[in-house]
Design a protein around this motif. Structure first.
Motif, PDB file in Angstrom:
ATOM      1  N   ALA A  20      31.110 -84.041 -19.690  1.00 40.54           N
ATOM      2  CA  ALA A  20      30.229 -85.122 -19.803  1.00 40.54           C
ATOM      3  C   ALA A  20      30.342 -85.978 -18.461  1.00 40.54           C
ATOM      4  N   ASN A  21      31.332 -86.295 -17.650  1.00 40.82           N
ATOM      5  CA  ASN A  21      31.463 -86.805 -16.733  1.00 40.82           C
ATOM      6  C   ASN A  21      31.033 -86.041 -15.391  1.00 40.82           C
ATOM      7  N   MET A  22      31.026 -84.746 -15.376  1.00 38.63           N
ATOM      8  CA  MET A  22      30.287 -83.911 -14.501  1.00 38.63           C
ATOM      9  C   MET A  22      28.590 -83.940 -14.423  1.00 38.63           C
ATOM     10  N   LEU A  23      28.226 -83.792 -15.779  1.00 40.02           N
ATOM     11  CA  LEU A  23      26.627 -84.047 -16.159  1.00 40.02           C
ATOM     12  C   LEU A  23      26.277 -85.483 -15.700  1.00 40.02           C
ATOM     13  N   SER A  24      26.912 -86.586 -15.838  1.00 42.56           N
ATOM     14  CA  SER A  24      26.361 -87.860 -15.631  1.00 42.56           C
ATOM     15  C   SER A  24      26.476 -87.942 -14.016  1.00 42.56           C
ATOM     16  N   ALA A  25      27.295 -87.413 -13.387  1.00 45.22           N
ATOM     17  CA  ALA A  25      27.358 -87.500 -11.918  1.00 45.22           C
ATOM     18  C   ALA A  25      26.239 -86.612 -11.524  1.00 45.22           C
ATOM     19  N   LEU A  26      25.738 -85.859 -12.107  1.00 43.59           N
ATOM     20  CA  LEU A  26      24.447 -85.242 -11.471  1.00 43.59           C
ATOM     21  C   LEU A  26      23.170 -85.600 -12.174  1.00 43.59           C
ATOM     22  N   MET A  27      23.292 -86.994 -12.543  1.00 40.34           N
ATOM     23  CA  MET A  27      21.816 -87.383 -13.266  1.00 40.34           C
ATOM     24  C   MET A  27      21.180 -88.032 -12.014  1.00 40.34           C
ATOM     25  N   ASP A  28      21.706 -88.121 -10.984  1.00 43.68           N
ATOM     26  CA  ASP A  28      20.915 -88.589  -9.615  1.00 43.68           C
ATOM     27  C   ASP A  28      19.989 -87.396  -8.858  1.00 43.68           C
ATOM     28  N   GLY A  29      19.955 -86.358  -9.476  1.00 45.62           N
ATOM     29  CA  GLY A  29      19.143 -85.414  -9.000  1.00 45.62           C
ATOM     30  C   GLY A  29      20.300 -84.522  -7.870  1.00 45.62           C
ATOM     31  N   PRO A  45      40.485 -77.481 -10.260  1.00 43.40           N
ATOM     32  CA  PRO A  45      39.323 -76.578  -9.729  1.00 43.40           C
ATOM     33  C   PRO A  45      39.163 -75.611 -10.762  1.00 43.40           C
ATOM     34  N   GLN A  46      40.218 -74.934 -11.437  1.00 49.44           N
ATOM     35  CA  GLN A  46      40.163 -73.819 -12.172  1.00 49.44           C
ATOM     36  C   GLN A  46      39.706 -74.174 -13.639  1.00 49.44           C
ATOM     37  N   THR A  47      39.892 -75.327 -14.052  1.00 46.31           N
ATOM     38  CA  THR A  47      39.377 -75.944 -15.478  1.00 46.31           C
ATOM     39  C   THR A  47      38.133 -76.277 -14.950  1.00 46.31           C
ATOM     40  N   ALA A  48      37.637 -76.987 -13.748  1.00 47.29           N
ATOM     41  CA  ALA A  48      36.256 -77.256 -13.576  1.00 47.29           C
ATOM     42  C   ALA A  48      35.344 -75.991 -13.763  1.00 47.29           C
ATOM     43  N   SER A  49      35.776 -74.932 -12.812  1.00 45.13           N
ATOM     44  CA  SER A  49      35.113 -73.715 -12.837  1.00 45.13           C
ATOM     45  C   SER A  49      34.892 -73.149 -14.413  1.00 45.13           C
ATOM     46  N   SER A  50      35.741 -73.296 -14.997  1.00 47.01           N
ATOM     47  CA  SER A  50      35.458 -72.770 -16.450  1.00 47.01           C
ATOM     48  C   SER A  50      34.319 -73.591 -17.194  1.00 47.01           C
ATOM     49  N   HIS A  51      34.261 -74.829 -17.140  1.00 47.27           N
ATOM     50  CA  HIS A  51      33.502 -75.700 -17.600  1.00 47.27           C
ATOM     51  C   HIS A  51      32.257 -75.643 -17.108  1.00 47.27           C
ATOM     52  N   LEU A  52      31.939 -75.263 -15.742  1.00 45.79           N
ATOM     53  CA  LEU A  52      30.669 -75.123 -15.181  1.00 45.79           C
ATOM     54  C   LEU A  52      29.933 -73.718 -15.640  1.00 45.79           C
ATOM     55  N   GLY A  53      31.008 -72.914 -15.735  1.00 44.39           N
ATOM     56  CA  GLY A  53      30.338 -71.508 -16.112  1.00 44.39           C
ATOM     57  C   GLY A  53      29.812 -71.815 -17.379  1.00 44.39           C
ATOM     58  N   LYS A  54      30.405 -72.412 -18.378  1.00 45.81           N
ATOM     59  CA  LYS A  54      30.059 -72.420 -19.686  1.00 45.81           C
ATOM     60  C   LYS A  54      28.597 -73.289 -19.800  1.00 45.81           C
TER      61      LYS A  54
END
Length: 235
Positions: A20-29, A45-54
């Motif tokens: 949710a924090n990642m998606l919110s950070a991308l709300m400015d385009g 970074p490893q956990t972030a990579s897993s989240h981003l892949g999903k």
């Protein structure tokens, strides 16, 4: 089992705090790297990579590659709309007390909602466009008037070009902090771009918040009649 939309699957992806924090950070385009998003989410970074892949597999994010760098952004306006709607819902139903600071105030005042202006100033601008007959309410939506077409062309927005795209030209977007609509769609994005080009607005670094410049303060008062006290807190 009842067949229907896979709401639970998408909800579980968005509902994880780190995602949710990642998606919110991308709300400015913007497009951000996995490293930047890992810092925002407070995960490795490893956990972030897993989240981003999903989230990419689910269609919430798109990936852009430039050399060795990989950048992630929201896959489209529909994802931003869903996130904004969830922000509205969470603010209405979440019983927990939250501490509000200067950053929160700036976000409520003027921010980007993906690619258009939101917050108190975004709603006030939308009201002003309606009051001046440049856009109008139409069948629970918004439409550009003839006077509006002339005005927007005068300030450098190509209305015929906007109408050739697949995206809705005008659409009301429910503002999560004001609980009233601000202007979205292709026209909302074009207005924000034009105001940035004119130097009326500035993006604050590493934030969705928008700063109104002194020329913007004057223009928004004189051209749109937005009250001075509403704008002054942001200059």
């Amino acid at each position: 089992m009842i067949e229907g939309p896979y709401i639970a699957e998408i909800a579980s992806l968005i509902g994880d705090p780190a995602r949710a924090n990642m998606l919110s950070a991308l709300m400015d385009g913007r497009a951000l790297t996995a490293t930047e998003l890992s810092l925002i989410a407070g995960v490795t970074p490893q956990t972030a990579s897993s989240h981003l892949g999903k989230m990419q597999t689910a269609g919430l994010l798109s990936l852009e590659k430039q050399g060795r760098h990989r950048y992630f952004r929201l896959s489209g306006q529909d994802v931003a709309d869903a996130l904004e709607a969830l922000m509205v819902l969470s603010s209405q139903t979440n019983p927990r007390k939250r501490h509000t600071g200067p950053k929160d105030q700036a976000m409520r005042h003027a921010r980007t909602c993906y690619d258009h202006l939101a917050g108190c100033v975004g709603v006030a601008l939308t009201d002003a466009l309606i009051e001046r007959g440049l856009i109008r309410d139409q069948d629970h939506g918004l439409a550009i008037t003839e006077a509006g077409s002339r005005y927007f062309e005068q300030i450098g927005i190509d209305i015929p070009q906007l109408k050739t795209g697949k995206r809705a030209v005008t659409r009301p977007c429910l503002d999560w902090s004001e609980r009233r609509p601000h202007l979205g769609g292709a026209l909302g994005a074009a207005i924000l771009d034009r105001f940035l080009e004119k130097g009326w607005l500035n993006r604050r670094k590493n934030s969705r918040t928008i700063q109104i410049t002194p020329p913007g303060y004057q223009a928004l008062r004189e051209e749109f009649g937005i009250p001075a006290d509403l704008l002054a807190a942001n200059v």
